[in-house]
Design a protein around this motif. Structure first.
Motif, PDB file in Angstrom:
ATOM      1  N   THR A 122       0.844  -1.202   0.000  1.00 25.93           N
ATOM      2  CA  THR A 122       0.000   0.000   0.000  1.00 25.93           C
ATOM      3  C   THR A 122       0.874   1.244   0.000  1.00 25.93           C
ATOM      4  O   THR A 122       1.652   1.465   0.933  1.00 25.93           O
ATOM      5  N   MET A 123       0.758   2.042  -1.048  1.00 24.34           N
ATOM      6  CA  MET A 123       1.479   3.307  -1.155  1.00 24.34           C
ATOM      7  C   MET A 123       0.477   4.431  -0.930  1.00 24.34           C
ATOM      8  O   MET A 123      -0.504   4.558  -1.663  1.00 24.34           O
ATOM      9  N   ILE A 124       0.694   5.241   0.123  1.00 20.80           N
ATOM     10  CA  ILE A 124      -0.286   6.271   0.466  1.00 20.80           C
ATOM     11  C   ILE A 124       0.334   7.662   0.395  1.00 20.80           C
ATOM     12  O   ILE A 124       1.532   7.835   0.581  1.00 20.80           O
ATOM     13  N   GLU A 125      -0.498   8.649   0.102  1.00 20.15           N
ATOM     14  CA  GLU A 125      -0.052  10.032   0.060  1.00 20.15           C
ATOM     15  C   GLU A 125      -1.188  10.946   0.525  1.00 20.15           C
ATOM     16  O   GLU A 125      -2.360  10.672   0.257  1.00 20.15           O
ATOM     17  N   GLU A 126      -0.830  11.990   1.230  1.00 17.51           N
ATOM     18  CA  GLU A 126      -1.817  12.947   1.741  1.00 17.51           C
ATOM     19  C   GLU A 126      -1.796  14.212   0.900  1.00 17.51           C
ATOM     20  O   GLU A 126      -0.749  14.698   0.494  1.00 17.51           O
ATOM     21  N   SER A 127      -2.987  14.751   0.625  1.00 21.32           N
ATOM     22  CA  SER A 127      -3.080  16.008  -0.107  1.00 21.32           C
ATOM     23  C   SER A 127      -4.482  16.581   0.096  1.00 21.32           C
ATOM     24  O   SER A 127      -5.265  16.079   0.903  1.00 21.32           O
ATOM     25  N   THR A 128      -4.789  17.640  -0.640  1.00 24.87           N
ATOM     26  CA  THR A 128      -6.124  18.227  -0.576  1.00 24.87           C
ATOM     27  C   THR A 128      -7.064  17.469  -1.509  1.00 24.87           C
ATOM     28  O   THR A 128      -6.628  16.747  -2.407  1.00 24.87           O
ATOM     29  N   THR A 129      -8.354  17.643  -1.298  1.00 24.33           N
ATOM     30  CA  THR A 129      -9.341  16.989  -2.156  1.00 24.33           C
ATOM     31  C   THR A 129      -9.135  17.354  -3.615  1.00 24.33           C
ATOM     32  O   THR A 129      -9.167  16.493  -4.504  1.00 24.33           O
ATOM     33  N   LEU A 130      -8.909  18.633  -3.893  1.00 26.57           N
ATOM     34  CA  LEU A 130      -8.738  19.091  -5.271  1.00 26.57           C
ATOM     35  C   LEU A 130      -7.564  18.392  -5.950  1.00 26.57           C
ATOM     36  O   LEU A 130      -7.678  17.905  -7.084  1.00 26.57           O
ATOM     37  N   GLU A 131      -6.427  18.319  -5.265  1.00 28.18           N
ATOM     38  CA  GLU A 131      -5.243  17.684  -5.847  1.00 28.18           C
ATOM     39  C   GLU A 131      -5.438  16.176  -6.004  1.00 28.18           C
ATOM     40  O   GLU A 131      -4.997  15.581  -6.983  1.00 28.18           O
ATOM     41  N   LEU A 132      -6.111  15.566  -5.047  1.00 28.58           N
ATOM     42  CA  LEU A 132      -6.327  14.120  -5.120  1.00 28.58           C
ATOM     43  C   LEU A 132      -7.234  13.757  -6.295  1.00 28.58           C
ATOM     44  O   LEU A 132      -7.013  12.748  -6.972  1.00 28.58           O
ATOM     45  N   LEU A 133      -8.251  14.554  -6.548  1.00 25.95           N
ATOM     46  CA  LEU A 133      -9.134  14.296  -7.687  1.00 25.95           C
ATOM     47  C   LEU A 133      -8.348  14.383  -8.999  1.00 25.95           C
ATOM     48  O   LEU A 133      -8.566  13.584  -9.917  1.00 25.95           O
ATOM     49  N   LYS A 134      -7.432  15.349  -9.075  1.00 28.87           N
ATOM     50  CA  LYS A 134      -6.597  15.477 -10.271  1.00 28.87           C
ATOM     51  C   LYS A 134      -5.713  14.251 -10.447  1.00 28.87           C
ATOM     52  O   LYS A 134      -5.530  13.753 -11.555  1.00 28.87           O
ATOM     53  N   ARG A 135      -5.186  13.741  -9.333  1.00 25.75           N
ATOM     54  CA  ARG A 135      -4.280  12.599  -9.412  1.00 25.75           C
ATOM     55  C   ARG A 135      -5.031  11.304  -9.736  1.00 25.75           C
ATOM     56  O   ARG A 135      -4.497  10.430 -10.411  1.00 25.75           O
ATOM     57  N   VAL A 136      -6.267  11.209  -9.266  1.00 25.36           N
ATOM     58  CA  VAL A 136      -7.082  10.054  -9.655  1.00 25.36           C
ATOM     59  C   VAL A 136      -7.364  10.105 -11.158  1.00 25.36           C
ATOM     60  O   VAL A 136      -7.230   9.111 -11.871  1.00 25.36           O
ATOM     61  N   GLU A 137      -7.733  11.289 -11.642  1.00 21.54           N
ATOM     62  CA  GLU A 137      -8.091  11.427 -13.055  1.00 21.54           C
ATOM     63  C   GLU A 137      -6.883  11.222 -13.972  1.00 21.54           C
ATOM     64  O   GLU A 137      -7.027  10.765 -15.107  1.00 21.54           O
ATOM     65  N   SER A 138      -5.694  11.547 -13.488  1.00 21.41           N
ATOM     66  CA  SER A 138      -4.490  11.352 -14.302  1.00 21.41           C
ATOM     67  C   SER A 138      -3.867   9.969 -14.098  1.00 21.41           C
ATOM     68  O   SER A 138      -2.785   9.698 -14.600  1.00 21.41           O
ATOM     69  N   HIS A 139      -4.551   9.113 -13.334  1.00 24.61           N
ATOM     70  CA  HIS A 139      -4.103   7.737 -13.061  1.00 24.61           C
ATOM     71  C   HIS A 139      -2.846   7.682 -12.197  1.00 24.61           C
ATOM     72  O   HIS A 139      -2.168   6.660 -12.170  1.00 24.61           O
ATOM     73  N   ALA A 140      -2.533   8.769 -11.499  1.00 29.43           N
ATOM     74  CA  ALA A 140      -1.365   8.769 -10.618  1.00 29.43           C
ATOM     75  C   ALA A 140      -1.633   7.956  -9.354  1.00 29.43           C
ATOM     76  O   ALA A 140      -0.709   7.421  -8.746  1.00 29.43           O
ATOM     77  N   ILE A 141      -2.903   7.902  -8.934  1.00 28.22           N
ATOM     78  CA  ILE A 141      -3.302   7.057  -7.809  1.00 28.22           C
ATOM     79  C   ILE A 141      -4.553   6.285  -8.210  1.00 28.22           C
ATOM     80  O   ILE A 141      -5.266   6.668  -9.146  1.00 28.22           O
ATOM     81  N   ASP A 142      -4.833   5.192  -7.509  1.00 30.03           N
ATOM     82  CA  ASP A 142      -5.962   4.332  -7.857  1.00 30.03           C
ATOM     83  C   ASP A 142      -7.273   4.797  -7.242  1.00 30.03           C
ATOM     84  O   ASP A 142      -8.322   4.751  -7.884  1.00 30.03           O
ATOM     85  N   VAL A 143      -7.204   5.199  -6.002  1.00 28.59           N
ATOM     86  CA  VAL A 143      -8.411   5.568  -5.275  1.00 28.59           C
ATOM     87  C   VAL A 143      -8.032   6.579  -4.200  1.00 28.59           C
ATOM     88  O   VAL A 143      -6.875   6.618  -3.750  1.00 28.59           O
ATOM     89  N   ALA A 144      -8.985   7.412  -3.789  1.00 34.43           N
ATOM     90  CA  ALA A 144      -8.689   8.429  -2.778  1.00 34.43           C
ATOM     91  C   ALA A 144      -9.872   8.604  -1.833  1.00 34.43           C
ATOM     92  O   ALA A 144     -11.031   8.448  -2.226  1.00 34.43           O
ATOM     93  N   LEU A 145      -9.547   8.912  -0.594  1.00 33.68           N
ATOM     94  CA  LEU A 145     -10.546   9.312   0.398  1.00 33.68           C
ATOM     95  C   LEU A 145     -10.545  10.830   0.446  1.00 33.68           C
ATOM     96  O   LEU A 145      -9.540  11.439   0.820  1.00 33.68           O
ATOM     97  N   VAL A 146     -11.659  11.444   0.038  1.00 34.83           N
ATOM     98  CA  VAL A 146     -11.717  12.895  -0.113  1.00 34.83           C
ATOM     99  C   VAL A 146     -12.897  13.475   0.653  1.00 34.83           C
ATOM    100  O   VAL A 146     -13.812  12.761   1.051  1.00 34.83           O
ATOM    101  N   ARG A 147     -12.865  14.802   0.836  1.00 41.81           N
ATOM    102  CA  ARG A 147     -13.986  15.486   1.471  1.00 41.81           C
ATOM    103  C   ARG A 147     -15.146  15.578   0.493  1.00 41.81           C
ATOM    104  O   ARG A 147     -14.958  15.715  -0.712  1.00 41.81           O
ATOM    105  N   TYR A 148     -16.340  15.493   1.014  1.00 38.93           N
ATOM    106  CA  TYR A 148     -17.565  15.583   0.221  1.00 38.93           C
ATOM    107  C   TYR A 148     -18.441  16.668   0.835  1.00 38.93           C
ATOM    108  O   TYR A 148     -18.464  16.802   2.052  1.00 38.93           O
ATOM    109  N   PRO A 149     -19.151  17.470   0.018  1.00 33.83           N
ATOM    110  CA  PRO A 149     -19.371  17.386  -1.427  1.00 33.83           C
ATOM    111  C   PRO A 149     -18.245  18.022  -2.239  1.00 33.83           C
ATOM    112  O   PRO A 149     -17.357  18.674  -1.689  1.00 33.83           O
ATOM    113  N   ILE A 150     -18.327  17.845  -3.551  1.00 33.80           N
ATOM    114  CA  ILE A 150     -17.322  18.321  -4.491  1.00 33.80           C
ATOM    115  C   ILE A 150     -17.985  19.285  -5.469  1.00 33.80           C
ATOM    116  O   ILE A 150     -19.102  19.042  -5.927  1.00 33.80           O
ATOM    117  N   LEU A 151     -17.291  20.374  -5.786  1.00 34.67           N
ATOM    118  CA  LEU A 151     -17.829  21.313  -6.766  1.00 34.67           C
ATOM    119  C   LEU A 151     -17.759  20.742  -8.173  1.00 34.67           C
ATOM    120  O   LEU A 151     -18.749  20.724  -8.904  1.00 34.67           O
TER     121      LEU A 151
END
Length: 300
Positions: A122-151
């Motif tokens: 398990t490789m984990i990294e901490e960041s903001t919701t905005l950055e994590l969504l970008k990294r999920v969309e760019s396939h840099a990470i597989d899944v993320a736990l983020v704050r909800y709701p999202i704009l």
């Protein structure tokens, strides 16, 4: 066009700087510059504008970047699939998370996941919701736990795992500390610590919307990003702040969390799982299944 060149395009697009891109690619700068120039000549288009202020990716470069990300991701998926097999009982999980997820939910999920799949790294990294969504969309990470709701979520799929309320964090010597609840209208004149608009835009927007529902405008004194920062600033006496209720177990003796009543609809928040369903690896699917199972269990 080689896979190596595609990785170089991706890294250069991230850094917009030949020197930094070369460092991350563990190569010298001149060979990188030569490689990108040869690729541009091969394609017959300019991928990056060389400006006095730095690099700027061109529209053609944006198109190439998207295809490069897809191609590199597909190549890596093949390698990972070969290692993981169909069951996902071994391999690698790339997980991102926001700081507030560590307060209870994430440790429980990871503990359950590691107990069931001990051979998965398990490789984990901490960041903001905005950055994590970008990294999920760019396939840099597989899944993320983020704050909800999202704009704006783009192509990322969000699943709310646990809804929670927001509470008002005040210093222990505040007159509000002894109250069972307060309203947003009551704290309008207090120095208010809010989520940074540029880095946590969703939380900023929803909190401002909540104040608007209450018919008041907060007196913003400070901006912060992570919950730990909010609690530290509040304890220092720099203002009050709205934080998730799960922050209570990590608030020091100098901070008290007070209920907000009535609770505005805009403050109905929580933690969510973010992923790209069509790009999930077997290990990521197992992690998501584990997360859903854990949230159904009562907390110890």
């Amino acid at each position: 066009m080689e896979l190596r060149q595609l990785r170089q395009v991706i890294m250069l697009a991230e850094t917009l700087n030949f020197r930094r891109a070369a460092e991350r690619l563990h190569m010298a700068q001149p060979p990188l510059s030569t490689s990108i120039k040869k690729l541009e000549e091969e394609l017959g288009v300019l991928l990056f504008e060389r400006l006095p202020t730095g690099l700027k990716i061109t529209p053609a470069g944006e198109m190439v970047l998207r295809h490069a990300q897809h191609t590199v991701f597909s190549s890596e998926q093949i390698k990972r699939a070969a290692k993981e097999g169909e069951t996902g009982e071994q391999g690698t999980l790339r997980l991102g998370f926001v700081g507030s997820a560590t307060y209870s939910l994430m440790p429980r999920i990871i503990r359950a996941f590691r107990g069931k799949y001990p051979r998965v790294e398990t490789m984990i990294e901490e960041s903001t919701t905005l950055e994590l969504l970008k990294r999920v969309e760019s396939h840099a990470i597989d899944v993320a736990l983020v704050r909800y709701p999202i704009l704006e979520r783009g192509n990322v799929e969000l699943t709310l795992l646990r809804p929670e309320r927001m509470k008002l964090a005040v210093s222990a010597d505040s007159p509000y500390a002894a109250r069972a609840s307060v309203s947003l209208a009551e704290i309008a004149e207090e120095p208010f610590i809010i989520y940074a608009r540029d880095r946590v835009p969703a939380m900023y927007t929803y909190i401002m919307q909540a104040f608007a529902e209450a018919g008041v405008m907060p007196r913003i004194a400070q901006e912060a990003v992570q919950v730990q920062q909010f609690l530290g600033l509040v304890e220092s006496g720099l203002g009050v702040a709205l934080v998730p209720e799960t922050s209570s177990r990590y608030a020091g003796n100098g901070v008290v969390l007070v209920s907000i009543e009535p609770q505005p609809k805009a403050l109905q928040v929580g933690l969510a799982l973010a992923c790209l369903p069509d790009a999930l690896t077997p290990t990521a699917r197992n992690f998501i299944a584990t997360a859903h199972a854990v949230v159904q269990e009562p907390e110890a």
